[in-house]
Design a protein around this motif. Structure first.
Motif: not given
Ligand SMILES: C[S@@+](CC[C@H](N)C(=O)[O-])C[C@H]1O[C@@H](n2cnc3c(N)ncnc32)[C@H](O)[C@@H]1O
Length: 321
Positions: A83, A106, A122
């Motif tokens: 993350d 990501a 997700q």
């Molecule tokens: C809606 S949350 C979903 C988290 C988890 N997958 C869930 O289902 O509960 C979105 C996640 O994407 C992460 N995120 C946002 N931008 C990102 C990036 N550029 N690279 C990696 N992670 C990122 C955020 O920190 C957050 O944890």
């Protein structure tokens, strides 16, 4: 843990995972949850039955929703968790100890080509931009699977985020925190004998329309809108204002500053969800790109709570030959 990269809305997420807010911005157990649980249970049971040592990556894992599903089926399996937010990974370790955690964007993942059997995400990978789906596909080993649940443009969650964002923007437009700050400052000065009742009255008169505006927003939108943040704002301000003399001025100032950060971060998070959501055409084009990397063709599905509700997620599941 290691770290790389940068991303626009990530700070708003890090604030969320750091938990500086007093109330949750979104609740577990929403109407979509049963759909998500069913999707992952079915997929993971099949995959783990075939290969108990599956190399799994939970991409943009947050506090580990998908990792938790994996652990329910295979408690000893060590999951790769990635993350952008360090605090998300701290929270993940607290909930699901012993996994391999990496802080990374990501869009530029620090994993080798074809090094993972199941790349799962997700509501996550798309926050790094649509091209991050292609980057995720790069990691999938031959015979492995890319399994993504993605935000749907104009879908059920999109609509909810849009409404929450608009409510928070309407509250910010009231300038209620700055006006509260002036009213509290004048109240404390009056209590200390350093200001006149007239000065206090003026500050209060300027503050009152903002409070009425907040009441109106709450009446229209209901108490649970925007994760309950507006309701909490209203209750806390009312409580502190009534009992002003019981508070230290610095405490109130700190609270007001914290609440301003909360509103900004909440707005940023909602906007990031809206920006991440994908329309069908864009996703079909990405799917074709992934197919050209050696993945088998597969239909694009959407998950829906019932026939009358908009889609809750795109389900993109593709296998590498
Ligand atoms: C809606 S949350 C979903 C988290 C988890 N997958 C869930 O289902 O509960 C979105 C996640 O994407 C992460 N995120 C946002 N931008 C990102 C990036 N550029 N690279 C990696 N992670 C990122 C955020 O920190 C957050 O944890």
């Amino acid at each position: 843990m290691t770290g790389t990269g940068s991303a626009g809305f990530a700070p708003a997420w890090d604030t969320y995972w750091r938990g500086t807010r007093e109330n949750a911005a979104h609740k577990e157990g929403g109407v979509q949850e049963a759909l998500l649980v069913e999707f992952w249970r079915e997929l993971l049971q099949t995959q783990l039955a075939r290969n108990p040592d599956l190399r799994v990556l939970d991409l943009a894992c947050g506090n580990g929703a998908v990792t938790g599903f994996v652990r329910q089926i295979s408690p000893a399996l060590v999951v790769h968790c990635c993350d952008y937010s360090l605090h998300a990974l701290v929270e993940l370790e607290r909930r699901h100890p012993g996994n391999l955690r990496v802080v990374a964007d990501a869009a530029r993942l620090p994993y080798a080509d074809a090094s993972i059997d199941l790349v799962a995400s997700q509501y996550g990978v798309e926050y790094a931009g649509a091209d991050a789906i292609v980057e995720a596909a790069r990691l999938v080993a031959p015979g492995g699977t890319l399994a993504l649940l993605l935000h749907v443009s104009e879908g059920a969650i999109y609509r909810e985020c849009e409404r929450n964002r608009d409510v928070v923007n309407a509250i910010r437009a009231l300038d209620i925190l700055a006006l509260a700050r002036s009213a509290f400052a004048a109240g404390f000065a009056l209590n200390a004998g350093t200001a006149t009742p007239e000065t206090f009255k003026q500050a209060e008169q300027a503050f009152t329309p903002a409070v009425r505006g907040l009441e109106e927003i709450l009446r229209e939108a209901g108490p649970t809108v925007a994760g309950g943040l507006p309701g909490q704002l209203y209750r806390d301000i009312a409580h502190m204002y009534r009992k002003m003399s019981a508070y230290d001025p610095a405490e109130i100032l700190g609270w007001l500053e914290g609440m301003a950060r909360e509103l900004d971060a909440y707005q940023g998070r909602m906007q990031s969800m809206l920006d991440a959501a994908l329309p069908r055409d864009q996703l079909l084009a990405l799917q074709a790109e992934v197919q050209a990397m050696g993945f088998a063709a597969s239909p694009l599905r959407s998950l829906t709570v019932n026939d009358h509700s908009p889609a809750a997620a795109w389900a993109l599941v593709m296998q590498r030959r």
